[in-house]
Design a protein around this motif. Structure first.
Motif, PDB file in Angstrom:
ATOM      1  N   ARG A 191     -14.785 -16.303 -11.022  1.00 45.73           N
ATOM      2  CA  ARG A 191     -13.310 -16.344 -10.987  1.00 45.73           C
ATOM      3  C   ARG A 191     -12.827 -16.728  -9.586  1.00 45.73           C
ATOM      4  NH1 ARG A 191     -13.805 -11.988 -14.518  1.00 45.73           N
ATOM      5  NH2 ARG A 191     -13.652 -10.427 -12.883  1.00 45.73           N
ATOM      6  N   GLU A 213     -10.621 -19.921  -8.624  1.00 43.56           N
ATOM      7  CA  GLU A 213      -9.361 -19.696  -7.902  1.00 43.56           C
ATOM      8  C   GLU A 213      -9.300 -20.554  -6.624  1.00 43.56           C
ATOM      9  OE1 GLU A 213      -8.924 -15.550  -7.235  1.00 43.56           O
ATOM     10  OE2 GLU A 213      -6.738 -15.679  -7.383  1.00 43.56           O
ATOM     11  N   SER A 262      -3.149 -24.881 -16.291  1.00 47.80           N
ATOM     12  CA  SER A 262      -2.640 -23.524 -16.588  1.00 47.80           C
ATOM     13  C   SER A 262      -3.755 -22.670 -17.178  1.00 47.80           C
ATOM     14  CB  SER A 262      -1.508 -23.551 -17.611  1.00 47.80           C
ATOM     15  OG  SER A 262      -0.516 -24.409 -17.206  1.00 47.80           O
ATOM     16  N   LYS A 319      -5.839 -21.212 -14.454  1.00 51.10           N
ATOM     17  CA  LYS A 319      -5.156 -20.079 -13.802  1.00 51.10           C
ATOM     18  C   LYS A 319      -5.222 -18.854 -14.693  1.00 51.10           C
ATOM     19  CE  LYS A 319      -2.035 -23.076 -11.231  1.00 51.10           C
ATOM     20  NZ  LYS A 319      -0.807 -23.849 -11.319  1.00 51.10           N
ATOM     21  N   TRP A 320      -5.041 -19.069 -15.978  1.00 53.97           N
ATOM     22  CA  TRP A 320      -5.085 -17.947 -16.937  1.00 53.97           C
ATOM     23  C   TRP A 320      -6.481 -17.329 -16.963  1.00 53.97           C
ATOM     24  CZ3 TRP A 320      -7.688 -17.540 -21.761  1.00 53.97           C
ATOM     25  CH2 TRP A 320      -7.278 -16.455 -22.551  1.00 53.97           C
ATOM     26  N   VAL A 347      -8.671 -17.122 -14.607  1.00 53.19           N
ATOM     27  CA  VAL A 347      -8.989 -16.270 -13.444  1.00 53.19           C
ATOM     28  C   VAL A 347      -8.128 -15.006 -13.420  1.00 53.19           C
ATOM     29  CG1 VAL A 347      -9.863 -18.104 -11.966  1.00 53.19           C
ATOM     30  CG2 VAL A 347      -7.466 -17.525 -11.835  1.00 53.19           C
ATOM     31  N   SER A 348      -7.037 -15.005 -14.195  1.00 54.59           N
ATOM     32  CA  SER A 348      -6.136 -13.842 -14.144  1.00 54.59           C
ATOM     33  C   SER A 348      -6.581 -12.723 -15.095  1.00 54.59           C
ATOM     34  CB  SER A 348      -4.717 -14.276 -14.517  1.00 54.59           C
ATOM     35  OG  SER A 348      -4.687 -14.583 -15.905  1.00 54.59           O
ATOM     36  N   GLN A 349      -7.589 -12.973 -15.910  1.00 50.99           N
ATOM     37  CA  GLN A 349      -7.898 -12.025 -16.975  1.00 50.99           C
ATOM     38  C   GLN A 349      -8.815 -10.863 -16.587  1.00 50.99           C
ATOM     39  OE1 GLN A 349      -6.399 -12.158 -20.190  1.00 50.99           O
ATOM     40  NE2 GLN A 349      -5.151 -13.472 -18.881  1.00 50.99           N
ATOM     41  N   GLY A 350      -9.612 -11.041 -15.552  1.00 48.98           N
ATOM     42  CA  GLY A 350     -10.498  -9.961 -15.119  1.00 48.98           C
ATOM     43  C   GLY A 350     -11.556  -9.571 -16.140  1.00 48.98           C
TER      44      GLY A 350
END
Ligand code: HEM
Length: 443
Positions: A36, A40, A431, A434-435, A437-440
């Protein structure tokens, strides 16, 4: 219909500069959090179709994932399951369908192809070697202090200044025009192709929205790139031409009859009897042909030649096959040094072509073209005869074409090529990156 150009990775819609210098840089992922961070760090450098024409520094970066890569990123099983089967299996496991047998068998592929070691790939392109190195540094910096990410391979590719691939053909004239890409189609591009044939989230030729797995944000503006690494035996190709014809002129004629274009790029369809390099530089003329009206029986462009097989244009209009469902966007580049013109024997250095086939439905597009049109001849009533440039040779190795005064038959076509690698990869929208990497997530 508007395409979201700022969200689509540029290589899908924008032509590469010619000539250019490129690299495929492949990484493996051992740790989802590190992956991730890698993505990023790379996102600000990913070139969209909107920035492609005014790139920072005349260089571009795009990013792809294999199925195993997405799994290691921790994408939930429920989403992974919905990916198409060919992407989940990986290209090596599709060897029977693709005709990768004998010396093309994945057992002989160059690592990391043919196993599950390649997870993330950077596609780097630039107008010069120095600019490429500058962009590659971005990749190197992105993995700095990320112990869970390993750089596993780098393959340098490019299009040389004479724009020729290793067999001596000028390349890069014909590509589909995609509805919404901007500009006007050039002569020969035909009706614009529905965007959903090449980009997820838009209507395809079946009148359906091309969709992907999980939530729309994950797949909208993404697509698949089916990558093929094909070794070219240049000495065998040249030897074949000299065996077929004594004169230079005769050799060029045979080369044109098996490709459908003279090696200059001039189409047989527009100049059947002699090469006409003057029309090659003119985009209004160099691809301005179709088959149905003037050459349905293939007397000018042989039905079995490379370009007519892989894109029959309107030539199958009267058959049950709808050629519009099997279109490919193709980005090819050479690897390995050119064999000098005056070489009398092979230098033992490996060379070939890496082709990225962009398609929203790899089974219906790349795999269909490879299995039904390259490696079979039924659709043109040629039985099991295969593509003279890149077809498998274990079933049939002859090639017939109309010529004056009589039809010619070449017996014993050599195996000029061998598959040396390949993979179906997923190229998400920006997008989506970005999504992701935002999920964890964790696998
Ligand atoms: C050693 C391997 C290959 C070489 C040297 C090669 C070379 C070429 C060349 C010189 C052209 C003409 C340039 C143009 O029309 O823009 C061409 C066109 C094309 N090739 Fe290949 N090719 C190879 C393999 C393949 C494979 C495996 C496929 C698909 C499975 C493929 C699909 C296409 C398509 C779709 C076109 C455009 C034809 C058109 O629209 O008229 N090629 N190739």
């Amino acid at each position: 219909m508007q395409l979201e150009l700022h969200d689509i990775q540029g290589t899908v819609l924008r032509n590469r500069p010619m000539p250019y210098f490129g690299s495929y840089v492949l990484f493996s992922i051992e740790n989802a959090a590190a992956a991730r961070t890698l993505i990023e760090r790379l996102i600000p450098h990913v070139t969209s179709a909107a920035d492609w024409d005014s790139p920072k520094e005349n260089a571009w970066i795009n990013i792809v994932f294999t199925y195993e890569g997405l799994r290691r990123l921790g994408i939930p099983e429920a989403f992974l399951d919905q990916f198409p089967v060919e992407f989940k299996m990986g290209m090596a496991a599709r060897k029977k369908i693709l005709g990768d047998i004998g010396r093309s068998d994945p057992a002989y592929w160059d690592l990391p192809h043919g196993n599950t070691g390649f997870h993330v790939g950077l596609l780097v392109m630039a107008g010069s070697e120095q600019l490429k190195e500058k962009k590659l540094k971005i990749g190197h910096n992105a993995i700095a202090e990320l112990p869970g990410i390993t750089l596993i391979a780098r393959l340098d590719v490019g299009v040389p200044p004479n724009l020729r691939e290793h067999f001596g053909y000028a390349d890069g004239f014909s590509r589909p025009f995609i509805a919404g890409q901007g500009g006007e189609p050039l002569p020969g591009q035909g009706e614009p192709a529905k965007a959903g044939e090449f980009i997820l989230g838009y209507e395809n030729e079946l009148g359906k929205i091309a969709a992907g797995p999980g939530p729309e944000i994950f797949w909208k503006n993404g697509t698949y790139i089916s990558i093929r690494k094909i070794k070219q035996d240049v000495m065998a190709f040249r030897k074949f031409l000299t065996e077929q014809a004594g004169s230079k002129e005769g050799q060029e004629r045979v080369a044109a009859k098996i490709m459908g274009r003279w090696r200059s790029g001039c189409p047989l369809a527009l100049s059947p009897d002699k090469d006409d390099p003057t029309l090659v530089a003119d985009p209004m003329r160099n691809n301005a042909f179709a088959y149905y009206q003037d050459d349905l029986d293939g007397k000018i462009t042989p039905p079995g030649c490379h370009i007519r097989r892989v894109n029959p244009r309107d030539g199958l209009k009267d058959s049950i096959v709808d050629a519009r469902l099997h279109r490919l966007l193709r980005r090819g580049a050479a690897y390995g040094p050119m064999l000098p013109e005056d070489a009398t024997e092979d230098d033992g250095i490996e060379r070939g072509i890496i082709i990225s086939f962009i398609n929203a439905n790899p089974a219906r597009q790349f795999e269909f073209v490879q299995s039904q049109w390259v490696n079979d001849g039924d659709f043109i009533s040629e039985g099991s005869r295969t593509d003279p440039i890149v077809g498998r040779r274990d079933i049939k190795d002859d090639y017939a074409y109309p010529d004056k005064p009589v039809r010619k038959r070449i017996k014993g076509l050599p195996d000029f090529t061998a598959t040396r690698g390949g993979e179906h990869t997923f190229l998400p929208g920006i997008s989506a990156l970005k999504w992701m990497v935002s999920q964890g997530w964790n696998p």
